[in-house]
Write an enzyme that holds these catalytic residues in place. Sequence first.
Site, PDB file in Angstrom:
ATOM      1  CG  ASP A 182      -5.186  26.563 -23.789  1.00  0.00           C
ATOM      2  OD1 ASP A 182      -4.477  26.873 -24.760  1.00  0.00           O
ATOM      3  OD2 ASP A 182      -5.945  25.572 -23.767  1.00  0.00           O
ATOM      4  CG  ASP A 221      -2.738  24.222 -21.635  1.00  0.00           C
ATOM      5  OD1 ASP A 221      -2.140  24.997 -22.406  1.00  0.00           O
ATOM      6  OD2 ASP A 221      -3.893  23.818 -21.825  1.00  0.00           O
ATOM      7  CG  ASP A 243      -8.158  22.051 -22.070  1.00  0.00           C
ATOM      8  OD1 ASP A 243      -7.290  22.784 -22.585  1.00  0.00           O
ATOM      9  OD2 ASP A 243      -8.942  21.356 -22.730  1.00  0.00           O
TER      10      ASP A 243
END
Length: 701
Positions: free
Chosen positions: A393, A596, A592
Amino acid sequence: MYGDIAKYLDLPLATQLAKDPVCGMHVDEGTHALKTTVRGTTYYFCSDSCIQTFLKPELEYRRLKYLTALSFGLGVPAFIFSFFPILPILPINLWLFLIVTPVQFIAGFRFYKGTYHALRARSANMDSLIAIGTSAAWGYSTLATFIPSVFGSVVYFDTSALIIALITLGKLLEYGVRGRATDAVRKLLELQPPDAVIIRAGKELSIPIEQVQVGDIAIVKPGEKIPVDGIVVEGRSSVDEKMITGESIPVEKGINDKVIGATINKTGLLQVRASKVGADTTLSQIVRLVEEAQIAKAPIEKLVDTVSSYFVPIVIVVALSSFIGWYFILGSEFTLAFTSFIAVLIIACPCALGLATPAAIVVGTGKGAENGILIKGGEYLEKAHKIQSVVLDKTGTITRGEPSVTDVIAIGNLSEDEVLRIAASVEKGSEHPLGEAMVRRATEKGLSISKVEEFEAISGHGVKSLLKVGRVLIGNQKLMEANGINASSLRDTIERLQDDGKTVMIEALNGNISGIIAAADVIKDSSKDAVDEMKRAGLEVIMLTGDNTRTAEAVARSVGIDSVIANVIPSEKASVVKRLQREGKIVAMVGDGINDAPALAQAEIGIAIGSGTDVAVETAGIVLMKDDLRDVPTAIKLSKSTMSKVKQNLFWAFAYNVGLIPIAALGFLDPILAAGAMALSSVTVLSNSLLLKRFKTMRKD
């Protein structure tokens, strides 16, 4: 399920605990025991048969030390007196019976208990071999002691005692490994202060840490430890967090910043509102995650258990065949046949086989925790070494997750500091992330912030304001054009900054452009090194983000990522991971945020940044507490090292067992030497696993 254990409970107490608003009582699936947590302490209510499940490792280690001392304290003299029968009054065999019997039934009780549970489950385990072998030696020796006319005078009391002593020593070593593996984590709990000073009803009270409740305001003076996880509501200070995050430099904390329990307040006075107490604190969660990881079985460990369930009956058949072959077919002396029988059982004891996987996993997860890498189970440790693709990410993982001022360009007569000071004055009190970034940068540089006389926010464009120096506009080109200010000469500069993934704001003072301020979600210092390390390890690195393509590609170029998937909405992230899996790739997802979590769950390994949301942390199989992306390749490298140790351990375990069984069956291995060789295999496995403690991370802090 409750009915299975209700008879063991003090039901009024159980009912009272279940109604307690600060705890919840439920059935622990692993043991069918009632489990409840009260103010951070976990209690179990269960039968005697499951008490040992919850015996603290320190108490079990102490008990094993006593049993090992008892076994050797009586077993060694029995061995000596077997060769030098110097004891007076009673016949030597009777003395040996009196010396060894406590070893057989006190130190050896655990093996009888293990055999009993295995038989109830219609299975066999390593305890079965030990119990059968030592009981045969002790039982025959007892008959020879009291009925020598039938069974002769040769006894094997010393054999059974030393076998139990050596195996108990192996168990002691195993628990020693577990203790050393978790010492670094357990010591964190000891760092938590015993008391906290809180404000209640306008008064300062010092209370035990267990009595602090969520919402309490704690006062933390300079030099004191922060009692619980919380949010700063008043004051400013630097906090030493290296015991949790590994950062050697204290972190500045102000109002609304999060702080972690047991970290040290260095300079200013802080008031902290408790947000997590007891079992919910960061420290408690660290210990819980590590303990769960060390209890959970990896797939390879389950395979070993299955092999053992077949291995034990086969060994018993081989041992009986050896006895029958020597005594009934070859007509050898009973002593030779019997010692061969016992030697086969002892040398085949798969203690080392049973230790091979858990010993390495215990040390591996402990080493990970020591370096801020929390691995939630052996299965994740096993999967991690197979990873082929790492999906990252962007926001909060590769970048810091909040905008920071990257460029201040002065145009005209003002200096860069003056351009920034004016912008910060206008944005003071703003809740917009870009405004906060300007105020934060000005504060860091020690610039004075002026009072705003007028302020107007124009949605989608920027802000208008009035300061003593004049009228100020801060915003995009559309805001400038709407107010008759020509910014065309700045087009090349603006496009260059935007190509780097930065957000550009133009500042105008009294109708003239005075400067440009650019901000971006700054890349973490560790990100490029982490990506380089993953690529050197042969891993495919992919960035997956919801940001626009230009910003995503700019960030990717900065850290060396070649593959970018941008403009992905949260619900599509898991689909991207599925697509990679359909292509035959074994995927690790690193993120995080709450968005996600589905992708973290979908991937073979979900890796969460510890500073991320609780949902991400709970979903992931590995948690990086230090918010350092370099720990991703470190975790994969640790997994490979651990699985290498597991394979080495399994080789040594099988080498000892399989290689020496034929020798024992042919009568060339004394039972005592067999016990020593079996114990040596366990020591080899444990020592090899402890070599993992030398594992080094790529971080230099």
